[in-house]
Design a protein around this motif. Structure first.
Motif, PDB file in Angstrom:
ATOM      1  N   MET A   1      -5.823  -8.740   3.505  1.00  0.00           N
ATOM      2  CA  MET A   1      -4.662  -7.892   3.260  1.00  0.00           C
ATOM      3  C   MET A   1      -5.038  -6.441   3.521  1.00  0.00           C
ATOM      4  O   MET A   1      -6.131  -6.003   3.217  1.00  0.00           O
ATOM      5  N   THR A   2      -4.112  -5.708   4.050  1.00  0.00           N
ATOM      6  CA  THR A   2      -4.374  -4.298   4.332  1.00  0.00           C
ATOM      7  C   THR A   2      -4.098  -3.455   3.104  1.00  0.00           C
ATOM      8  O   THR A   2      -3.404  -3.874   2.178  1.00  0.00           O
ATOM      9  N   ASN A   3      -4.658  -2.281   3.114  1.00  0.00           N
ATOM     10  CA  ASN A   3      -4.399  -1.346   2.011  1.00  0.00           C
ATOM     11  C   ASN A   3      -3.102  -0.598   2.298  1.00  0.00           C
ATOM     12  O   ASN A   3      -3.044   0.210   3.218  1.00  0.00           O
ATOM     13  N   ILE A   4      -2.087  -0.890   1.515  1.00  0.00           N
ATOM     14  CA  ILE A   4      -0.789  -0.244   1.675  1.00  0.00           C
ATOM     15  C   ILE A   4      -0.697   0.888   0.659  1.00  0.00           C
ATOM     16  O   ILE A   4      -0.962   0.684  -0.523  1.00  0.00           O
ATOM     17  N   PRO A   5      -0.313   2.095   1.092  1.00  0.00           N
ATOM     18  CA  PRO A   5      -0.205   3.221   0.158  1.00  0.00           C
ATOM     19  C   PRO A   5       0.817   2.942  -0.946  1.00  0.00           C
ATOM     20  O   PRO A   5       1.842   2.288  -0.710  1.00  0.00           O
ATOM     21  N   LYS A   6       0.511   3.443  -2.147  1.00  0.00           N
ATOM     22  CA  LYS A   6       1.415   3.227  -3.289  1.00  0.00           C
ATOM     23  C   LYS A   6       2.800   3.788  -3.036  1.00  0.00           C
ATOM     24  O   LYS A   6       3.792   3.200  -3.439  1.00  0.00           O
ATOM     25  N   TRP A   7       2.884   4.933  -2.357  1.00  0.00           N
ATOM     26  CA  TRP A   7       4.189   5.547  -2.117  1.00  0.00           C
ATOM     27  C   TRP A   7       5.055   4.631  -1.254  1.00  0.00           C
ATOM     28  O   TRP A   7       6.267   4.552  -1.443  1.00  0.00           O
ATOM     29  N   LEU A   8       4.430   3.916  -0.307  1.00  0.00           N
ATOM     30  CA  LEU A   8       5.185   3.014   0.550  1.00  0.00           C
ATOM     31  C   LEU A   8       5.673   1.804  -0.229  1.00  0.00           C
ATOM     32  O   LEU A   8       6.823   1.373  -0.074  1.00  0.00           O
ATOM     33  N   LEU A   9       4.827   1.263  -1.094  1.00  0.00           N
ATOM     34  CA  LEU A   9       5.245   0.130  -1.927  1.00  0.00           C
ATOM     35  C   LEU A   9       6.400   0.514  -2.838  1.00  0.00           C
ATOM     36  O   LEU A   9       7.345  -0.259  -3.016  1.00  0.00           O
ATOM     37  N   LYS A  10       6.346   1.716  -3.418  1.00  0.00           N
ATOM     38  CA  LYS A  10       7.429   2.186  -4.281  1.00  0.00           C
ATOM     39  C   LYS A  10       8.723   2.355  -3.493  1.00  0.00           C
ATOM     40  O   LYS A  10       9.812   2.021  -3.974  1.00  0.00           O
ATOM     41  N   ALA A  11       8.615   2.871  -2.272  1.00  0.00           N
ATOM     42  CA  ALA A  11       9.806   3.058  -1.441  1.00  0.00           C
ATOM     43  C   ALA A  11      10.437   1.719  -1.067  1.00  0.00           C
ATOM     44  O   ALA A  11      11.659   1.562  -1.116  1.00  0.00           O
ATOM     45  N   ILE A  12       9.608   0.748  -0.718  1.00  0.00           N
ATOM     46  CA  ILE A  12      10.110  -0.583  -0.382  1.00  0.00           C
ATOM     47  C   ILE A  12      10.746  -1.230  -1.602  1.00  0.00           C
ATOM     48  O   ILE A  12      11.818  -1.842  -1.512  1.00  0.00           O
ATOM     49  N   ASN A  13      10.104  -1.100  -2.743  1.00  0.00           N
ATOM     50  CA  ASN A  13      10.640  -1.667  -3.980  1.00  0.00           C
ATOM     51  C   ASN A  13      12.001  -1.056  -4.318  1.00  0.00           C
ATOM     52  O   ASN A  13      12.923  -1.763  -4.725  1.00  0.00           O
ATOM     53  N   LYS A  14      12.148   0.234  -4.112  1.00  0.00           N
ATOM     54  CA  LYS A  14      13.419   0.900  -4.392  1.00  0.00           C
ATOM     55  C   LYS A  14      14.526   0.368  -3.482  1.00  0.00           C
ATOM     56  O   LYS A  14      15.650   0.120  -3.925  1.00  0.00           O
ATOM     57  N   ILE A  15      14.194   0.152  -2.221  1.00  0.00           N
ATOM     58  CA  ILE A  15      15.177  -0.382  -1.283  1.00  0.00           C
ATOM     59  C   ILE A  15      15.579  -1.810  -1.664  1.00  0.00           C
ATOM     60  O   ILE A  15      16.761  -2.165  -1.630  1.00  0.00           O
ATOM     61  N   LEU A  16      14.602  -2.616  -2.040  1.00  0.00           N
ATOM     62  CA  LEU A  16      14.898  -3.998  -2.445  1.00  0.00           C
ATOM     63  C   LEU A  16      15.778  -4.040  -3.688  1.00  0.00           C
ATOM     64  O   LEU A  16      16.728  -4.817  -3.766  1.00  0.00           O
ATOM     65  N   ARG A  17      15.466  -3.215  -4.668  1.00  0.00           N
ATOM     66  CA  ARG A  17      16.295  -3.179  -5.877  1.00  0.00           C
ATOM     67  C   ARG A  17      17.691  -2.669  -5.567  1.00  0.00           C
ATOM     68  O   ARG A  17      18.676  -3.148  -6.120  1.00  0.00           O
ATOM     69  N   ALA A  18      17.789  -1.685  -4.677  1.00  0.00           N
ATOM     70  CA  ALA A  18      19.101  -1.172  -4.292  1.00  0.00           C
ATOM     71  C   ALA A  18      19.923  -2.265  -3.619  1.00  0.00           C
ATOM     72  O   ALA A  18      21.128  -2.369  -3.842  1.00  0.00           O
ATOM     73  N   PHE A  19      19.266  -3.096  -2.823  1.00  0.00           N
ATOM     74  CA  PHE A  19      19.963  -4.187  -2.160  1.00  0.00           C
ATOM     75  C   PHE A  19      20.540  -5.163  -3.179  1.00  0.00           C
ATOM     76  O   PHE A  19      21.642  -5.669  -3.024  1.00  0.00           O
ATOM     77  N   ILE A  20      19.786  -5.422  -4.243  1.00  0.00           N
ATOM     78  CA  ILE A  20      20.226  -6.383  -5.253  1.00  0.00           C
ATOM     79  C   ILE A  20      21.273  -5.785  -6.185  1.00  0.00           C
ATOM     80  O   ILE A  20      22.263  -6.417  -6.510  1.00  0.00           O
TER      81      ILE A  20
END
Length: 52
Positions: A1-20
């Motif tokens: 697995m690659t090292n994904i920056p925390k800011w990117l994970l938070k941004a993706i999580n926000k988009i996913l929650r917004a979708f739901i």
């Protein structure tokens, strides 16, 4: 697995929650009607089966 920056994970999580829950402009926290831990539960346990 690659090292994904925390800011990117938070941004993706926000988009996913917004979708739901709501559209992206309205998601600010505290607007969810169901706790996230219940949403991510397996379908057999009453959740939606969405991985965290």
């Amino acid at each position: 697995m690659t090292n994904i920056p925390k800011w990117l994970l938070k941004a993706i999580n926000k988009i996913l929650r917004a979708f739901i829950w709501k559209d992206l402009q309205q998601v600010q926290g505290g607007c969810c009607l169901v706790a996230w831990d219940k949403v991510q539960r397996h379908i057999d346990l009453g959740g939606l089966g969405i991985p965290n």
